[in-house]
Design an enzyme around this catalytic site. Structure first.
Site, PDB file in Angstrom:
ATOM      1  N   SER A   1      30.453  57.782  37.060  1.00 18.42           N
ATOM      2  CA  SER A   1      29.983  56.449  36.690  1.00 18.42           C
ATOM      3  C   SER A   1      29.054  55.824  37.740  1.00 18.42           C
ATOM      4  O   SER A   1      28.896  56.330  38.852  1.00 18.42           O
ATOM      5  CB  SER A   1      31.169  55.531  36.468  1.00 18.42           C
ATOM      6  OG  SER A   1      31.512  54.890  37.669  1.00 18.42           O
TER       7      SER A   1
ATOM      8  N   ARG B   1      29.678  52.779  38.827  1.00 20.85           N
ATOM      9  CA  ARG B   1      30.414  51.645  39.404  1.00 20.85           C
ATOM     10  C   ARG B   1      30.203  51.570  40.914  1.00 20.85           C
ATOM     11  O   ARG B   1      30.586  52.458  41.671  1.00 20.85           O
ATOM     12  CB  ARG B   1      31.901  51.718  39.035  1.00 20.85           C
ATOM     13  CG  ARG B   1      32.645  52.923  39.544  1.00 20.85           C
ATOM     14  CD  ARG B   1      34.045  53.024  38.936  1.00 20.85           C
ATOM     15  NE  ARG B   1      33.974  53.461  37.548  1.00 20.85           N
ATOM     16  CZ  ARG B   1      34.880  54.239  36.953  1.00 20.85           C
ATOM     17  NH1 ARG B   1      35.961  54.631  37.595  1.00 20.85           N
ATOM     18  NH2 ARG B   1      34.743  54.614  35.697  1.00 20.85           N
TER      19      ARG B   1
ATOM     20  N   ASP C   1      25.162  51.150  34.137  1.00 22.93           N
ATOM     21  CA  ASP C   1      26.135  52.034  33.509  1.00 22.93           C
ATOM     22  C   ASP C   1      25.498  53.418  33.440  1.00 22.93           C
ATOM     23  O   ASP C   1      24.325  53.549  33.066  1.00 22.93           O
ATOM     24  CB  ASP C   1      26.480  51.548  32.100  1.00 22.93           C
ATOM     25  CG  ASP C   1      27.690  52.294  31.572  1.00 22.93           C
ATOM     26  OD1 ASP C   1      28.809  51.748  31.633  1.00 22.93           O
ATOM     27  OD2 ASP C   1      27.523  53.452  31.133  1.00 22.93           O
TER      28      ASP C   1
ATOM     29  N   ASP D   1      31.735  44.867  26.606  1.00 20.98           N
ATOM     30  CA  ASP D   1      32.255  45.995  25.818  1.00 20.98           C
ATOM     31  C   ASP D   1      33.359  46.782  26.509  1.00 20.98           C
ATOM     32  O   ASP D   1      34.115  47.495  25.872  1.00 20.98           O
ATOM     33  CB  ASP D   1      31.100  46.955  25.460  1.00 20.98           C
ATOM     34  CG  ASP D   1      30.331  47.434  26.686  1.00 20.98           C
ATOM     35  OD1 ASP D   1      30.679  47.027  27.807  1.00 20.98           O
ATOM     36  OD2 ASP D   1      29.372  48.213  26.522  1.00 20.98           O
ATOM     37  N   HIS D   2      33.465  46.646  27.819  1.00 20.92           N
ATOM     38  CA  HIS D   2      34.446  47.460  28.555  1.00 20.92           C
ATOM     39  C   HIS D   2      35.808  46.774  28.660  1.00 20.92           C
ATOM     40  O   HIS D   2      36.824  47.320  28.248  1.00 20.92           O
ATOM     41  CB  HIS D   2      33.936  47.748  29.972  1.00 20.92           C
ATOM     42  CG  HIS D   2      32.943  48.857  30.057  1.00 20.92           C
ATOM     43  ND1 HIS D   2      31.710  48.800  29.475  1.00 20.92           N
ATOM     44  CD2 HIS D   2      32.991  50.063  30.675  1.00 20.92           C
ATOM     45  CE1 HIS D   2      31.052  49.923  29.722  1.00 20.92           C
ATOM     46  NE2 HIS D   2      31.811  50.708  30.449  1.00 20.92           N
TER      47      HIS D   2
ATOM     48  N   ARG E   1      33.616  62.048  28.867  1.00 16.04           N
ATOM     49  CA  ARG E   1      34.226  62.398  30.156  1.00 16.04           C
ATOM     50  C   ARG E   1      35.699  62.736  29.973  1.00 16.04           C
ATOM     51  O   ARG E   1      36.417  61.994  29.298  1.00 16.04           O
ATOM     52  CB  ARG E   1      34.118  61.222  31.129  1.00 16.04           C
ATOM     53  CG  ARG E   1      32.711  61.023  31.552  1.00 16.04           C
ATOM     54  CD  ARG E   1      32.532  59.981  32.632  1.00 16.04           C
ATOM     55  NE  ARG E   1      31.152  60.059  33.076  1.00 16.04           N
ATOM     56  CZ  ARG E   1      30.433  59.044  33.480  1.00 16.04           C
ATOM     57  NH1 ARG E   1      30.953  57.835  33.529  1.00 16.04           N
ATOM     58  NH2 ARG E   1      29.190  59.216  33.850  1.00 16.04           N
TER      59      ARG E   1
HETATM   60  C1  MIC Z   1      32.253  54.984  32.591  1.00 13.40           C
HETATM   61  O1  MIC Z   1      32.020  55.535  31.529  1.00 13.40           O
HETATM   62  O2  MIC Z   1      32.802  55.562  33.562  1.00 13.40           O
HETATM   63  C2  MIC Z   1      31.857  53.541  32.757  1.00 13.40           C
HETATM   64  C3  MIC Z   1      33.089  52.745  32.798  1.00 13.40           C
HETATM   65  O3  MIC Z   1      31.095  53.130  31.660  1.00 13.40           O
HETATM   66  C4  MIC Z   1      31.032  53.430  34.046  1.00 13.40           C
HETATM   67  C5  MIC Z   1      30.737  52.072  34.475  1.00 13.40           C
HETATM   68  C6  MIC Z   1      31.896  51.369  35.109  1.00 13.40           C
HETATM   69  O4  MIC Z   1      32.652  51.984  35.870  1.00 13.40           O
HETATM   70  O5  MIC Z   1      32.044  50.183  34.849  1.00 13.40           O
HETATM   71  C7  MIC Z   1      29.724  54.204  34.007  1.00 13.40           C
HETATM   72  O6  MIC Z   1      29.605  55.155  33.275  1.00 13.40           O
HETATM   73  O7  MIC Z   1      28.822  53.906  34.783  1.00 13.40           O
HETATM   74 FE1  SF4 Z   2      31.969  52.759  27.606  1.00 16.09          FE
HETATM   75 FE2  SF4 Z   2      31.389  54.349  29.673  1.00 16.09          FE
HETATM   76 FE3  SF4 Z   2      32.966  55.171  27.694  1.00 16.09          FE
HETATM   77 FE4  SF4 Z   2      30.414  54.836  27.230  1.00 16.09          FE
HETATM   78  S1  SF4 Z   2      31.325  56.313  28.637  1.00 16.09           S
HETATM   79  S2  SF4 Z   2      32.089  54.180  25.918  1.00 16.09           S
HETATM   80  S3  SF4 Z   2      29.953  53.072  28.491  1.00 16.09           S
HETATM   81  S4  SF4 Z   2      33.399  53.544  29.135  1.00 16.09           S
END
Ligand code: MIC
Ligand code: SF4
Length: 640
Positions: free
Chosen positions: A533, A535, A119, A64-65, A379
């Site tokens: 996140s 990550r 995630d 999905d990313h 975010r």
């Molecule tokens: C995000 O919303 O920052 C992400 C991308 O979903 C991350 C995960 C990632 O960095 O792949 C998260 O929320 O953990």
């Molecule tokens: Fe995707 Fe993270 Fe954004 Fe949710 S917050 S839509 S998991 S990138």
């Protein structure tokens, strides 16, 4: 004394330790989820553990990313993940099927179960009464291998909702209110539990909006009870069989208590650049808007988008606004089409994107220079949209749609229309984009494209560390600062040597080269370092560059766990004033580390440049200390 919901689910899953506030416990994980941007690392780690099949009740790998395919990398990662799922007994949710959290809520979540996801927004599942926790990929790999997930027994904050939301005020405004009250580090080490009369009028997807954004409080997770509302949702998803009532005992005692009267709420926004910078929409009315983005795992459910369609119906998006909409899942997308709402969205001039994270993670749709972008996301960290000087405001779908039409921030409560939308009795069920696990994956060959590089491993901790302060940063540094995302960098998630070139680029573009030239060193930071996140690249890439220890005023939960998992020493100042005395470039020495960690004594930090000494704390469990001493969790697991 009665039990909170959190205590009930945790004690039901307890494998190690006791439910005593502040103590480390290990819990059994029933379900796991991964997404493609963190999944490749998680599965490389699962492969390194060496089991033939996952041991959980259910594990799902979502794509999905990384769905923009501007080169071969993302498509290669998708093929790798699909072959891994087939080999090791996972469900595979194909690209186009939707955002992991939305799909998991619809098709897999179960009240009372534990879910661990690579995630940070995994707590979305809390909307269904699950104990759903975000973690680094390595922790998820261990859970898939049947190992316990370790966490500190949380405090529980009870949030009592009373009253009922007024029209055009939505669950997004509830969580924005909680963020105003608690702030971005107010939830660290805590679970947020919702209860009270007010929850009865909130559907499961609305509850999930609230638990989803509990991640922005730094909370371990957030949870709603499983009640009649939950039963109705599961029934509409054809899954009534997994319903189980789960309520906190009426005489339970919360460690902290908050009451919010929903009648008093008005539309709110999180202004740049932090989810807790809360303002009323009324106070910003009339501000020019350049972009509106509706979607993400926070606000892309069927009800959210039907409300948007009702506001947009028969009207045209303002000429100076670009409106993009990403439905959260194929189910949502299909139902919008089936019920005629997609026509209203398209007719208004909205640009419809695929069901994926998209602009939320900077996968396209970066706003223009100095733009004001209204987003229904979770975010608004600096730079995350891909445009450094853009101002991102987090808003509800109602505020977003109303503002897209006028071109200025608009208070939706002034709209004279009725957008009441009820939960459908039946969702359209079609799981044709979810590939179920096969019985025996022995013969499946894992597809590994050239972008998928071997996992770097750390060496055991040395007794003395000496090096320069490579960077000194302030409070609330996010993982988006440490390891930026976006369409250019995300395709490198399975290639640590390459992605390491981008560490801290939004703050200091020379960081990576400096770290390599100096053969590593230290990071010094303020409070809540690593918020955001899950990550693990934000730990792995600095590790690859030779960073040995991170010294802060305090850490965000998941990032601290990731540092430990990769053998980087997380240390905090005993006296916060010492933070002010250190400068970038100072040479620091940490002596007698092994003994200090083993005997639990304080750690002495010598600043050779300034000829000073400071006291540091290693606030870790004994198990975590042993992991760091071994050079990370994989080494530690091999040792025991
Ligand atoms: C995000 O919303 O920052 C992400 C991308 O979903 C991350 C995960 C990632 O960095 O792949 C998260 O929320 O953990
Ligand atoms: Fe995707 Fe993270 Fe954004 Fe949710 S917050 S839509 S998991 S990138």
């Amino acid at each position: 004394m009665g039990k909170t919901l959190t205590e009930k689910i945790i004690t039901d899953h307890l494998l190690v330790g006791d439910f005593k506030k502040g103590q480390e416990i290990g819990i059994r994980i029933d379900q796991t989820l991964t997404q493609d941007a963190t999944g490749t690392m998680a599965y490389l780690q699962f492969e390194a553990i060496g089991l033939p099949r996952v041991k959980t009740e259910l594990s799902v790998s979502y794509i999905d990313h990384n769905t923009l395919q501007t080169g071969f990398e993302n498509a290669d990662d998708h093929a790798f993940l699909q072959s891994i799922a087939a080999k090791y007994g996972l469900y595979f949710s194909r690209p186009g099927n939707g955002i992991c959290h939305q799909v998991h809520l619809e098709r897999f979540g179960q009240p009372g179960k534990t879910l661990l996801g690579s995630d940070s927004h995994t707590p979305t599942g809390g909307g269904l009464g699950m104990l759903a926790i975000g973690a680094g990929g390595l922790d998820v790999a261990v859970a898939m291998a049947g190992g316990p997930f370790y966490l500190t027994t949380p405090e529980v904050i009870g949030v009592q909702l009373t009253g009922k939301l007024n029209p055009f005020v939505s669950s997004k405004d509830i969580i924005l209110k909680v963020l105003e009250i608690l702030g971005v580090k107010g939830g660290v080490g805590k679970v947020i539990e919702y209860y009270g009369e007010g929850i009865k009028s909130l559907t499961v997807p609305e509850r999930a909006t609230i638990t989803n954004m509990g991640a922005e409080l730094g909370a371990t997770t957030s949870i709603f009870p499983s009640d009649e509302v939950t039963r109705t949702f599961l029934k509409a998803q054809n899954r009534a069989d997994v319903f189980k009532e789960l309520l906190a005992d009426t005489d339970c005692k919360y460690d902290q208590h908050i009451e919010i009267n929903l009648n008093d709420l008005e539309p709110l926004t999180a202004a740049p650049h932090s989810p807790d910078n809360i303002k009323t929409i009324a106070s910003l009315e009339g501000m020019k808007v350049n972009q509106v983005a509706i979607g993400s795992c926070t606000n892309s459910s069927y009800i959210d988008l039907v409300k948007v369609a009702k506001i947009l119906k028969g009207k045209t998006v303002h000429p100076d606004v670009s409106l993009v909409i990403s439905p959260g899942s194929k189910q949502v997308f299909k139902m919008l089409a089936n019920d005629g709402y997609l026509v209203d969205l398209i007719s208004s001039g909205a640009r419809i994107l695929e069901s994926a994270c998209g602009p939320c993670i900077g996968m396209g749709q970066s706003p223009s220079t100095n733009a004001v972008s209204l987003r229904t996301f979770n975010r608004n960290f600096f730079g995350r949209s891909g445009t450094k000087d853009a101002s991102i405001y987090l808003v509800s779908p109602e505020t977003a749609a109303a503002s897209a039409l006028t071109g200025v921030i608009t208070n939706p409560t002034k709209l004279e229309m009725d957008i009441t939308t009820l939960m459908p009795d039946h969702f359209l069920i079609d799981d044709n984009m979810i590939i179920p696990p096969i019985l025996n994956g022995d013969k499946i060959k894992v597809i590994r494209g050239p972008n998928i590089k071997a996992l770097p491993v750390n060496s055991p901790l040395e007794n003395q560390l000496k090096g320069e302060v490579l960077i000194k940063v302030e409070d609330n540094i996010t993982t988006d600062h440490i390891m930026p995302a976006g369409a250019k960098i995300l395709p490198l998630r399975s290639n640590i040597p390459e992605i390491a070139k981008y560490v801290f680029t939004s703050v200091d573009k020379d960081f990576s080269q400096r770290a390599l030239d100096k053969k590593g060193g230290f990071i010094v930071a303020g409070h809540n370092y690593g918020q955001g996140s899950s990550r693990e690249h934000a730990a792995l890439a600095p590790m690859y560059l030779g960073v040995k220890a991170v010294i802060t005023k305090s850490f965000a939960r998941i990032h601290k766990a990731n540092l430990i998992n990769f053998g980087l020493l997380p240390l905090t100042f005993k006296n916060e004033v010492d933070y002010d005395k250190i400068e970038q470039g100072d040479v620091l020495i940490l002596k007698d580390l092994i003994l200090s960690l083993k005997t639990d004594s304080k750690i002495k930090l010598i600043n050779e440049t300034k000829n000073q000494e400071y006291e540091l704390l290693s606030e870790m469990s004994n198990r975590a200390k042993d992991i760091v001493l071994a050079g990370g969790l994989l080494n530690y697991t091999k040792e025991i």
